[in-house]
Scaffold this motif. Structure first.
Motif, PDB file in Angstrom:
ATOM      1  N   UNK A 164      17.433   0.573  -2.309  1.00 55.40           N
ATOM      2  CA  UNK A 164      18.813   0.083  -2.168  1.00 55.40           C
ATOM      3  C   UNK A 164      19.755   1.203  -1.733  1.00 55.40           C
ATOM      4  N   UNK A 165      19.450   2.448  -2.139  1.00 56.34           N
ATOM      5  CA  UNK A 165      20.314   3.586  -1.794  1.00 56.34           C
ATOM      6  C   UNK A 165      20.293   3.884  -0.299  1.00 56.34           C
ATOM      7  N   UNK A 166      19.268   3.394   0.389  1.00 57.87           N
ATOM      8  CA  UNK A 166      19.161   3.680   1.831  1.00 57.87           C
ATOM      9  C   UNK A 166      19.294   2.416   2.690  1.00 57.87           C
ATOM     10  N   UNK A 167      19.676   1.294   2.064  1.00 52.03           N
ATOM     11  CA  UNK A 167      19.836   0.031   2.797  1.00 52.03           C
ATOM     12  C   UNK A 167      21.136  -0.644   2.373  1.00 52.03           C
ATOM     13  N   UNK A 168      21.479  -1.722   3.075  1.00 47.81           N
ATOM     14  CA  UNK A 168      22.700  -2.475   2.783  1.00 47.81           C
ATOM     15  C   UNK A 168      22.352  -3.754   2.010  1.00 47.81           C
ATOM     16  N   UNK A 169      23.283  -4.274   1.188  1.00 49.47           N
ATOM     17  CA  UNK A 169      23.054  -5.562   0.527  1.00 49.47           C
ATOM     18  C   UNK A 169      22.741  -6.651   1.568  1.00 49.47           C
ATOM     19  N   UNK A 170      21.699  -7.427   1.281  1.00 49.09           N
ATOM     20  CA  UNK A 170      21.319  -8.504   2.187  1.00 49.09           C
ATOM     21  C   UNK A 170      20.512  -8.059   3.391  1.00 49.09           C
ATOM     22  N   UNK A 171      20.284  -6.743   3.524  1.00 46.97           N
ATOM     23  CA  UNK A 171      19.543  -6.237   4.691  1.00 46.97           C
ATOM     24  C   UNK A 171      18.091  -6.709   4.662  1.00 46.97           C
ATOM     25  N   UNK A 172      17.571  -7.014   5.834  1.00 47.07           N
ATOM     26  CA  UNK A 172      16.155  -7.359   5.961  1.00 47.07           C
ATOM     27  C   UNK A 172      15.349  -6.067   6.106  1.00 47.07           C
ATOM     28  N   UNK A 173      14.398  -5.880   5.204  1.00 46.92           N
ATOM     29  CA  UNK A 173      13.619  -4.640   5.141  1.00 46.92           C
ATOM     30  C   UNK A 173      12.151  -4.964   5.375  1.00 46.92           C
ATOM     31  N   UNK A 174      11.538  -4.268   6.336  1.00 46.65           N
ATOM     32  CA  UNK A 174      10.140  -4.523   6.648  1.00 46.65           C
ATOM     33  C   UNK A 174       9.203  -3.948   5.602  1.00 46.65           C
ATOM     34  N   UNK A 175       8.131  -4.689   5.289  1.00 43.15           N
ATOM     35  CA  UNK A 175       7.077  -4.212   4.391  1.00 43.15           C
ATOM     36  C   UNK A 175       5.768  -4.251   5.163  1.00 43.15           C
ATOM     37  N   UNK A 176       5.111  -3.091   5.265  1.00 41.60           N
ATOM     38  CA  UNK A 176       3.826  -3.007   5.952  1.00 41.60           C
ATOM     39  C   UNK A 176       2.836  -2.364   4.990  1.00 41.60           C
ATOM     40  N   UNK A 204      15.008  -5.813  11.791  1.00 37.98           N
ATOM     41  CA  UNK A 204      14.553  -4.809  10.813  1.00 37.98           C
ATOM     42  C   UNK A 204      14.901  -3.403  11.305  1.00 37.98           C
ATOM     43  N   UNK A 205      15.515  -2.612  10.408  1.00 36.76           N
ATOM     44  CA  UNK A 205      15.860  -1.226  10.744  1.00 36.76           C
ATOM     45  C   UNK A 205      14.979  -0.221   9.999  1.00 36.76           C
ATOM     46  N   UNK A 206      14.404  -0.651   8.869  1.00 36.54           N
ATOM     47  CA  UNK A 206      13.545   0.240   8.081  1.00 36.54           C
ATOM     48  C   UNK A 206      12.249  -0.483   7.709  1.00 36.54           C
ATOM     49  N   UNK A 207      11.152   0.269   7.749  1.00 37.14           N
ATOM     50  CA  UNK A 207       9.845  -0.280   7.381  1.00 37.14           C
ATOM     51  C   UNK A 207       9.287   0.531   6.214  1.00 37.14           C
ATOM     52  N   UNK A 208       8.938  -0.158   5.135  1.00 38.66           N
ATOM     53  CA  UNK A 208       8.353   0.482   3.957  1.00 38.66           C
ATOM     54  C   UNK A 208       6.840   0.516   4.112  1.00 38.66           C
ATOM     55  N   UNK A 209       6.268   1.706   3.980  1.00 37.03           N
ATOM     56  CA  UNK A 209       4.838   1.868   4.196  1.00 37.03           C
ATOM     57  C   UNK A 209       4.322   2.964   3.263  1.00 37.03           C
ATOM     58  N   UNK A 210       3.006   3.188   3.271  1.00 40.12           N
ATOM     59  CA  UNK A 210       2.396   4.219   2.416  1.00 40.12           C
ATOM     60  C   UNK A 210       1.385   5.013   3.227  1.00 40.12           C
ATOM     61  N   UNK A 211       1.443   6.321   3.135  1.00 45.76           N
ATOM     62  CA  UNK A 211       0.529   7.185   3.898  1.00 45.76           C
ATOM     63  C   UNK A 211      -0.934   6.933   3.518  1.00 45.76           C
ATOM     64  N   UNK A 212      -1.171   6.731   2.235  1.00 47.46           N
ATOM     65  CA  UNK A 212      -2.547   6.484   1.776  1.00 47.46           C
ATOM     66  C   UNK A 212      -3.151   5.280   2.503  1.00 47.46           C
ATOM     67  N   UNK A 213      -2.378   4.201   2.618  1.00 46.45           N
ATOM     68  CA  UNK A 213      -2.843   3.004   3.314  1.00 46.45           C
ATOM     69  C   UNK A 213      -3.050   3.277   4.804  1.00 46.45           C
ATOM     70  N   UNK A 214      -2.074   3.920   5.425  1.00 41.77           N
ATOM     71  CA  UNK A 214      -2.147   4.193   6.864  1.00 41.77           C
ATOM     72  C   UNK A 214      -3.365   5.050   7.188  1.00 41.77           C
ATOM     73  N   UNK A 215      -3.634   6.045   6.358  1.00 42.93           N
ATOM     74  CA  UNK A 215      -4.796   6.919   6.579  1.00 42.93           C
ATOM     75  C   UNK A 215      -6.114   6.161   6.407  1.00 42.93           C
ATOM     76  N   UNK A 216      -6.194   5.359   5.343  1.00 46.73           N
ATOM     77  CA  UNK A 216      -7.436   4.620   5.081  1.00 46.73           C
ATOM     78  C   UNK A 216      -7.701   3.578   6.162  1.00 46.73           C
ATOM     79  N   UNK A 217      -6.624   2.929   6.643  1.00 47.69           N
ATOM     80  CA  UNK A 217      -6.772   1.870   7.651  1.00 47.69           C
ATOM     81  C   UNK A 217      -6.736   2.409   9.077  1.00 47.69           C
ATOM     82  N   UNK A 218      -6.546   3.739   9.200  1.00 47.66           N
ATOM     83  CA  UNK A 218      -6.484   4.390  10.522  1.00 47.66           C
ATOM     84  C   UNK A 218      -5.411   3.749  11.413  1.00 47.66           C
ATOM     85  N   UNK A 219      -4.214   3.664  10.863  1.00 45.73           N
ATOM     86  CA  UNK A 219      -3.090   3.049  11.574  1.00 45.73           C
ATOM     87  C   UNK A 219      -2.060   4.083  12.046  1.00 45.73           C
TER      88      UNK A 219
END
Length: 517
Positions: free
Chosen positions: A56-68, A110-125
């Motif tokens: 929330x500290x880096x987004x606006x109320x009601x903002x659409x936030x990507x989850x990958x 979408x202006x921001x995408x939430x992701x995890x390095x562990x997942x990206x590395x394991x999935x080779x993305x």
């Protein structure tokens, strides 16, 4: 037609539904994944508040936030964390390719995408994320978690005690998620489901089937797929069942070995994956399951046969859904299972069947109800949602409903070909191929034909498939000659989407390229 929905609890938001579930079922373990560190209701609520405040500290109320993210405790915490602070989750399909994901990001604003390095590395993305970083900011949750300190933990402690005082108040009619259709035909479309759409769909299923809070739901499906999000996450958590999240449906051997270990009671998956699981499973691997639910694609007779012969007494319940309906529309019941149908309509749904020229049985299904979406995202304006005319969603599916209310899917309106003036169901033609070669996977598409309007093409992984064998079976079983494909493309593997559904877009392209060659 309509079946009433019990509305005694009134409409609810996603987060209020979570709080109410803790009040109702007590502070029990409710969420677990491969890390085997289960969270209770309070643990989930606290984690959602803490992570959600950081986002929330880096987004606006009601903002659409990507989850990958893959199916995991992390994606569930992230989803609820956004809701705790009044943000809108946009679930991104990381298997759909760069162009489709970028189109989804643009369509949803979408202006921001939430992701995890562990997942990206394991999935080779890595290459994919590098590309997505050109159109949106990538927020690494691994880094965000490192910044959680004592003040954040104290905040989470207080929020867990008084969640209604800490959560950002939203309305049940406000967006609960933005999802994208799987794109079986053309580009994916953005679907805006309200919070009440999602909560209502969970209530519909729970009213239809008596779900026991001591059960464990095993979810191998991705949460970018509505079946995985509603069926695999929200339904169990809102109704007291532990939700076990598994990161990929492709790991057949690992999944069947894990099922008895986690005491799984219900397994949700698609026909493609269930067929694979049944082939590698020993009878004891499914011993703890109460029943299995198949959705998102038609269940082949071979899959029913596998379950009937290898796992005696285990019910395989076929259901029917649509992303636009959050997604469950109809499903069979453990005590009233009719294989070959997708069961009966969910409580609270209205439906109508409009006749279609050239199709004598059934008609085009339209739906309206508490689980039916607000509308599609406008292609021109990310902030705009195109509402449904009269609240009715045109499924594009041709169905028949019998006198007992059981729904049979005859095909999609786009899955019919007009050959010599006659309408031919491509789904029925796939059934013909499956009857001849039950152990293989088949897909049928149509291409233009100068003489008869359209021509059927069978794409199959059966190496010795031939037209003569199909024609012989059709003659001996009274199937029309029009239903026999005159062209067969033999492939090593029939393309499928990340959800396990047949990828008709790619198959259509393959057939058209072969014709042009």
């Amino acid at each position: 037609m309509r079946v009433p929905l019990d509305a005694k609890d009134g409409e609810q938001t996603i987060f209020d539904g979570l709080i109410a579930a803790r009040d109702r079922f007590g502070d029990k373990e409710i969420l677990e994944d491969l890390d085997r560190k289960p969270l209770t209701y309070t643990g989930l609520i606290r984690a959602a508040f803490v992570l959600g405040r950081k986002i929330a500290a880096m987004t606006e109320p009601g903002e659409r936030v990507g989850i990958l993210l893959p199916s995991s405790a992390g994606v569930v915490v992230t989803y609820y964390g956004l809701h705790a602070h009044g943000r809108v989750p946009v679930m991104l399909n990381f298997t759909s390719g760069q162009s489709n994901i970028k189109a989804a990001i643009k369509a949803a604003g979408v202006r921001k995408i939430l992701c995890a390095r562990r997942f990206v590395n394991q999935a080779k993305l890595e290459d994919l994320l590098d590309d997505l970083a050109t159109v949106a900011e990538i927020v690494w949750l691994d880094d965000v978690r490192k910044t959680i300190g004592l003040p954040d933990k104290l905040y989470g402690l207080m929020a867990g005690l008084m969640p209604r005082q800490f959560r950002v108040k939203t309305d049940p009619s406000s967006p609960g998620v933005v999802l994208f259709t799987s794109g079986s035909f053309g580009a994916p479309k953005g679907v805006v489901l309200s919070q009440w759409n999602l909560v209502a769909n969970c209530r519909q299923v729970a009213q239809h089937i008596d779900l026991k809070p001591e059960w464990v739901m095993f979810n191998p499906l991705p949460t970018f797929h509505c079946f995985g999000l509603t069926g695999g996450v929200l339904l169990p958590i809102l109704h007291g069942m532990k939700a076990f999240q598994y990161p990929s449906p492709l790991h057949a051997k690992q999944i069947v070995e894990l099922l008895p270990d986690v005491k799984a009671s219900i397994l949700f998956a698609t026909d493609t994956f269930l067929n694979q699981y049944a082939r590698v499973a020993a009878p004891d691997d499914f011993a703890t399951l109460q029943f299995v639910v198949a959705g998102a694609e038609k269940v082949r007779p071979e899959t029913h046969h596998l379950f009937n012969t290898r796992f005696h007494g285990l019910k395989l319940l076929e259901g029917y859904g649509a992303t636009e309906a959050a997604p469950v529309v109809a499903v069979n019941h453990p005590d009233r299972n009719r294989p070959g149908t997708v069961g009966q309509m969910m409580p609270g749904m209205e439906w109508r069947i409009d006749p279609v020229d050239g199709i004598p049985d059934g008609g085009r299904l339209f739906l309206r109800g508490p689980n039916v979406m607000k509308g599609y995202l406008s292609a021109e304006d990310p902030e705009s949602v195109e509402p449904l005319a009269g609240g009715w969603h045109d499924t594009g599916d041709i169905v028949d409903i019998d006198k007992d209310g059981y729904v049979s899917i005859l095909g999609r309106i786009k899955r019919f070909a007009k050959i010599g003036g006659e309408m031919v169901s491509l789904t029925a033609v796939e059934g013909l191929a499956s009857a001849v070669w039950p152990d293989a996977r088949h897909a049928v598409v149509s291409i233009p034909d100068a003489r008869k309007g359209e021509k059927l093409v069978l794409v199959t992984d059966r190496r010795d498939a031939d037209v003569a064998r199909l024609a012989e079976w059709a003659r001996s079983h009274g199937a029309p000659e029009l239903a026999v494909p005159k062209k067969i493309m033999r492939v090593a593997e029939v393309p499928v989407l990340g959800t396990g559904k047949t990828d008709y877009v790619r198959i259509q392209q393959m057939a058209e390229l072969e014709k042009a060659a």
